[in-house]
Design a protein around this motif. Sequence first.
Motif, PDB file in Angstrom:
ATOM      1  N   ALA A  31       0.852  -1.196   0.000  1.00 48.87           N
ATOM      2  CA  ALA A  31       0.000   0.000   0.000  1.00 48.87           C
ATOM      3  C   ALA A  31       0.882   1.239   0.000  1.00 48.87           C
ATOM      4  O   ALA A  31       1.916   1.284   0.673  1.00 48.87           O
ATOM      5  N   SER A  32       0.468   2.243  -0.766  1.00 49.92           N
ATOM      6  CA  SER A  32       1.265   3.469  -0.856  1.00 49.92           C
ATOM      7  C   SER A  32       0.372   4.681  -1.031  1.00 49.92           C
ATOM      8  O   SER A  32      -0.745   4.586  -1.554  1.00 49.92           O
ATOM      9  N   ILE A  33       0.875   5.805  -0.563  1.00 51.29           N
ATOM     10  CA  ILE A  33       0.288   7.097  -0.920  1.00 51.29           C
ATOM     11  C   ILE A  33       0.999   7.542  -2.197  1.00 51.29           C
ATOM     12  O   ILE A  33       2.223   7.687  -2.212  1.00 51.29           O
ATOM     13  N   SER A  34       0.251   7.705  -3.261  1.00 52.18           N
ATOM     14  CA  SER A  34       0.835   7.973  -4.573  1.00 52.18           C
ATOM     15  C   SER A  34       0.232   9.225  -5.178  1.00 52.18           C
ATOM     16  O   SER A  34      -0.961   9.525  -5.001  1.00 52.18           O
ATOM     17  N   GLY A  35       1.069   9.960  -5.895  1.00 56.52           N
ATOM     18  CA  GLY A  35       0.617  11.158  -6.587  1.00 56.52           C
ATOM     19  C   GLY A  35       1.149  11.192  -8.004  1.00 56.52           C
ATOM     20  O   GLY A  35       2.293  10.801  -8.260  1.00 56.52           O
ATOM     21  N   TYR A  36       0.307  11.644  -8.941  1.00 58.46           N
ATOM     22  CA  TYR A  36       0.685  11.707 -10.347  1.00 58.46           C
ATOM     23  C   TYR A  36       0.260  13.059 -10.918  1.00 58.46           C
ATOM     24  O   TYR A  36      -0.790  13.601 -10.561  1.00 58.46           O
ATOM     25  N   SER A  37       1.082  13.586 -11.811  1.00 58.21           N
ATOM     26  CA  SER A  37       0.793  14.877 -12.428  1.00 58.21           C
ATOM     27  C   SER A  37       1.270  14.867 -13.875  1.00 58.21           C
ATOM     28  O   SER A  37       2.446  14.594 -14.140  1.00 58.21           O
ATOM     29  N   ASN A  38       0.355  15.135 -14.811  1.00 59.15           N
ATOM     30  CA  ASN A  38       0.675  15.174 -16.237  1.00 59.15           C
ATOM     31  C   ASN A  38       0.452  16.578 -16.790  1.00 59.15           C
ATOM     32  O   ASN A  38      -0.585  17.199 -16.512  1.00 59.15           O
ATOM     33  N   LYS A  39       1.410  17.061 -17.565  1.00 53.54           N
ATOM     34  CA  LYS A  39       1.294  18.377 -18.189  1.00 53.54           C
ATOM     35  C   LYS A  39       1.233  18.242 -19.701  1.00 53.54           C
ATOM     36  O   LYS A  39       2.035  17.526 -20.308  1.00 53.54           O
ATOM     37  N   GLY A  65      -3.749   9.811  -4.068  1.00 50.82           N
ATOM     38  CA  GLY A  65      -4.601   8.908  -3.312  1.00 50.82           C
ATOM     39  C   GLY A  65      -3.836   7.712  -2.793  1.00 50.82           C
ATOM     40  O   GLY A  65      -2.608   7.636  -2.905  1.00 50.82           O
ATOM     41  N   LEU A  66      -4.573   6.775  -2.228  1.00 54.21           N
ATOM     42  CA  LEU A  66      -3.989   5.526  -1.749  1.00 54.21           C
ATOM     43  C   LEU A  66      -3.957   4.532  -2.901  1.00 54.21           C
ATOM     44  O   LEU A  66      -4.958   4.339  -3.593  1.00 54.21           O
ATOM     45  N   SER A  67      -2.808   3.923  -3.123  1.00 56.34           N
ATOM     46  CA  SER A  67      -2.638   2.996  -4.231  1.00 56.34           C
ATOM     47  C   SER A  67      -2.061   1.681  -3.714  1.00 56.34           C
ATOM     48  O   SER A  67      -1.926   1.473  -2.502  1.00 56.34           O
ATOM     49  N   GLY A  99      -6.235  -5.621  -5.234  1.00 55.29           N
ATOM     50  CA  GLY A  99      -6.315  -4.179  -5.079  1.00 55.29           C
ATOM     51  C   GLY A  99      -6.652  -3.890  -3.630  1.00 55.29           C
ATOM     52  O   GLY A  99      -7.799  -3.562  -3.308  1.00 55.29           O
ATOM     53  N   ASN A 100      -5.666  -4.053  -2.742  1.00 54.66           N
ATOM     54  CA  ASN A 100      -5.948  -3.970  -1.314  1.00 54.66           C
ATOM     55  C   ASN A 100      -6.352  -2.571  -0.868  1.00 54.66           C
ATOM     56  O   ASN A 100      -6.903  -2.392   0.216  1.00 54.66           O
ATOM     57  N   ASP A 101      -6.111  -1.554  -1.693  1.00 53.18           N
ATOM     58  CA  ASP A 101      -6.566  -0.212  -1.334  1.00 53.18           C
ATOM     59  C   ASP A 101      -8.076  -0.080  -1.452  1.00 53.18           C
ATOM     60  O   ASP A 101      -8.689   0.781  -0.802  1.00 53.18           O
ATOM     61  N   GLN A 102      -8.701  -0.954  -2.275  1.00 52.05           N
ATOM     62  CA  GLN A 102     -10.151  -0.895  -2.448  1.00 52.05           C
ATOM     63  C   GLN A 102     -10.841  -2.223  -2.162  1.00 52.05           C
ATOM     64  O   GLN A 102     -12.060  -2.330  -2.262  1.00 52.05           O
ATOM     65  N   GLY A 103     -10.047  -3.250  -1.846  1.00 51.63           N
ATOM     66  CA  GLY A 103     -10.630  -4.540  -1.523  1.00 51.63           C
ATOM     67  C   GLY A 103     -11.028  -5.364  -2.721  1.00 51.63           C
ATOM     68  O   GLY A 103     -11.886  -6.253  -2.607  1.00 51.63           O
ATOM     69  N   THR A 104     -10.433  -5.112  -3.885  1.00 50.74           N
ATOM     70  CA  THR A 104     -10.765  -5.857  -5.094  1.00 50.74           C
ATOM     71  C   THR A 104      -9.752  -6.971  -5.325  1.00 50.74           C
ATOM     72  O   THR A 104      -8.660  -6.979  -4.759  1.00 50.74           O
ATOM     73  N   ALA A 105     -10.115  -7.915  -6.207  1.00 54.64           N
ATOM     74  CA  ALA A 105      -9.228  -9.028  -6.548  1.00 54.64           C
ATOM     75  C   ALA A 105      -9.336  -9.308  -8.034  1.00 54.64           C
ATOM     76  O   ALA A 105     -10.379  -9.105  -8.649  1.00 54.64           O
ATOM     77  N   GLY A 106      -8.236  -9.808  -8.608  1.00 50.30           N
ATOM     78  CA  GLY A 106      -8.235 -10.128 -10.026  1.00 50.30           C
ATOM     79  C   GLY A 106      -8.251  -8.892 -10.894  1.00 50.30           C
ATOM     80  O   GLY A 106      -8.129  -7.756 -10.433  1.00 50.30           O
ATOM     81  N   ASP A 424       5.619   7.375  -5.167  1.00 53.01           N
ATOM     82  CA  ASP A 424       5.012   6.346  -4.322  1.00 53.01           C
ATOM     83  C   ASP A 424       5.734   6.374  -2.971  1.00 53.01           C
ATOM     84  O   ASP A 424       6.958   6.321  -2.925  1.00 53.01           O
ATOM     85  N   ILE A 425       4.967   6.437  -1.887  1.00 52.90           N
ATOM     86  CA  ILE A 425       5.527   6.319  -0.536  1.00 52.90           C
ATOM     87  C   ILE A 425       4.696   5.275   0.188  1.00 52.90           C
ATOM     88  O   ILE A 425       3.507   5.494   0.442  1.00 52.90           O
ATOM     89  N   GLY A 426       5.303   4.112   0.473  1.00 50.84           N
ATOM     90  CA  GLY A 426       4.459   3.044   0.997  1.00 50.84           C
ATOM     91  C   GLY A 426       5.155   2.005   1.839  1.00 50.84           C
ATOM     92  O   GLY A 426       6.325   2.131   2.216  1.00 50.84           O
ATOM     93  N   ILE A 427       4.399   0.944   2.105  1.00 48.20           N
ATOM     94  CA  ILE A 427       4.868  -0.179   2.913  1.00 48.20           C
ATOM     95  C   ILE A 427       4.460  -1.464   2.222  1.00 48.20           C
ATOM     96  O   ILE A 427       3.374  -1.547   1.634  1.00 48.20           O
ATOM     97  N   ARG A 428       5.346  -2.469   2.282  1.00 47.47           N
ATOM     98  CA  ARG A 428       5.054  -3.784   1.685  1.00 47.47           C
ATOM     99  C   ARG A 428       5.287  -4.872   2.712  1.00 47.47           C
ATOM    100  O   ARG A 428       6.298  -4.859   3.438  1.00 47.47           O
ATOM    101  N   HIS A 429       4.344  -5.820   2.774  1.00 45.16           N
ATOM    102  CA  HIS A 429       4.453  -6.958   3.698  1.00 45.16           C
ATOM    103  C   HIS A 429       4.176  -8.234   2.938  1.00 45.16           C
ATOM    104  O   HIS A 429       3.191  -8.326   2.193  1.00 45.16           O
TER     105      HIS A 429
END
Length: 431
Positions: A31-39, A65-67, A99-106, A424-429
């Motif tokens: 899980a990570s806090i992620s930010g994206y910016s396109n110009k 958001g959370l990614s 997709g553990n940030d939203q609880g989805t799978a596959g 991306d700033i996050g943690i992995r287990h």
Amino acid sequence: MKKTLVALAALATIGTASAQSSVTLFGVLDASISGYSNKAEDKRYPTLTNPDYLNVGTVTTSRTGLSNSGYTASRLGFRGTEDLGGGMAASFWLEAGLGNDQGTAGKNGLFFNRRSTLSLSGPFGEVRLGRDYTPTFWNDTVFDPFGTNGVGTSLIYSANNGYMGNMNYDRASNSVGYFLPPNLGGFYGQLMYSFHEQVKYSPGDATPHDQLNNSRTGGYVGGRFGYANGPLDLAASYGSSTVGDDFYDGLTKKVDTWNLGGSYDFGPVKLFGEYSQAKYKVSDSNPVIDINDPITGLRSFNKPSTKGWLIGATAPVGAGLIRVSYSQVKYDLDQTQLLNPGAGFDPIFNPYVSVANPKANKFAVGYVHNLSKRTALYATVARVSNKDGAGLSVNSDLGFAQSYRPALSAVDAALTPKTSTGYDIGIRHTF
């Protein structure tokens, strides 16, 4: 007494069978806090024919958001092996993306979208059946310091994944794979054939006129061969994916991909490198006259391609790991246009000229700090620079603004992708 002995023998048999088999539940949560910016920028300016044009500058699209999967892809899996004796084993592997940030799978309607295989292995190697990684994908992920995860993923993978409808770039379903045995003095290899599973009509004239992709679309064939010994690892791969065909039009469309990658671990630093090329090809078994082609009178097809390369490194620092990479991709669109699009073709004064080929480059740097063997903190930042119409970004889900009409203008401004940045700033287990 006899019944007791029979019961003990049965229990011993069950115990032996259990000892020869194993089933493992495993997974990754990332899980990570992620930010994206396109110009995107407006590259048009007032001209003699349009003196009132108002340049709108740049327009930015962004998201925070959370990614998930910023360092390692989140997943849940089950794998098991049964020892058949004589050096042979039967194995299965079921792995679903999370997709553990939203609880989805596959993904894309597939639960075990990452891998779903049944295999038989022995001194001859391994035969593997089901959905699995393609040979051409392995070089992208093994020789990328960021492992095709998060904003640091190389442009080689970003540009080619799904390139021109290639649904078999990273994985192929309905496949039969073969892997060389592991005792070949460092040499390793993989072959894969994926069934298209499309309906084929015989005779061919029985094919319905509206039945596109009728006999070959979805098929894949490829292989990978490499050598790993000590600090050195080198591998080359090739794959061909059929992305479309039409019996009555006489066309078969394929994307052919090949790449070469390597790494060398010096101890204080490990170096990575890869070169890749993907090309779109059309086979025409039914050439027809095309009145829209003023030069040959025959229909012709573009053969666009991408060429990309990557250099990168990782360096261990105490309990941490520094990661860095630079990648570049150049498209060859194989397209032409009239020198003066507003006038008719003239071989001298208004000929066809090549369209500028888009290109992009990307720099990424990150740090991983291992809290334990299973848990790590990480941070990654990356920046993509696009030129001549390339539209690559650090996150494919966030697009570039395409047009914008300011309040004082009567027309829309067409915008061209410029830069993309992300973190991306996050943690992995792992478990």
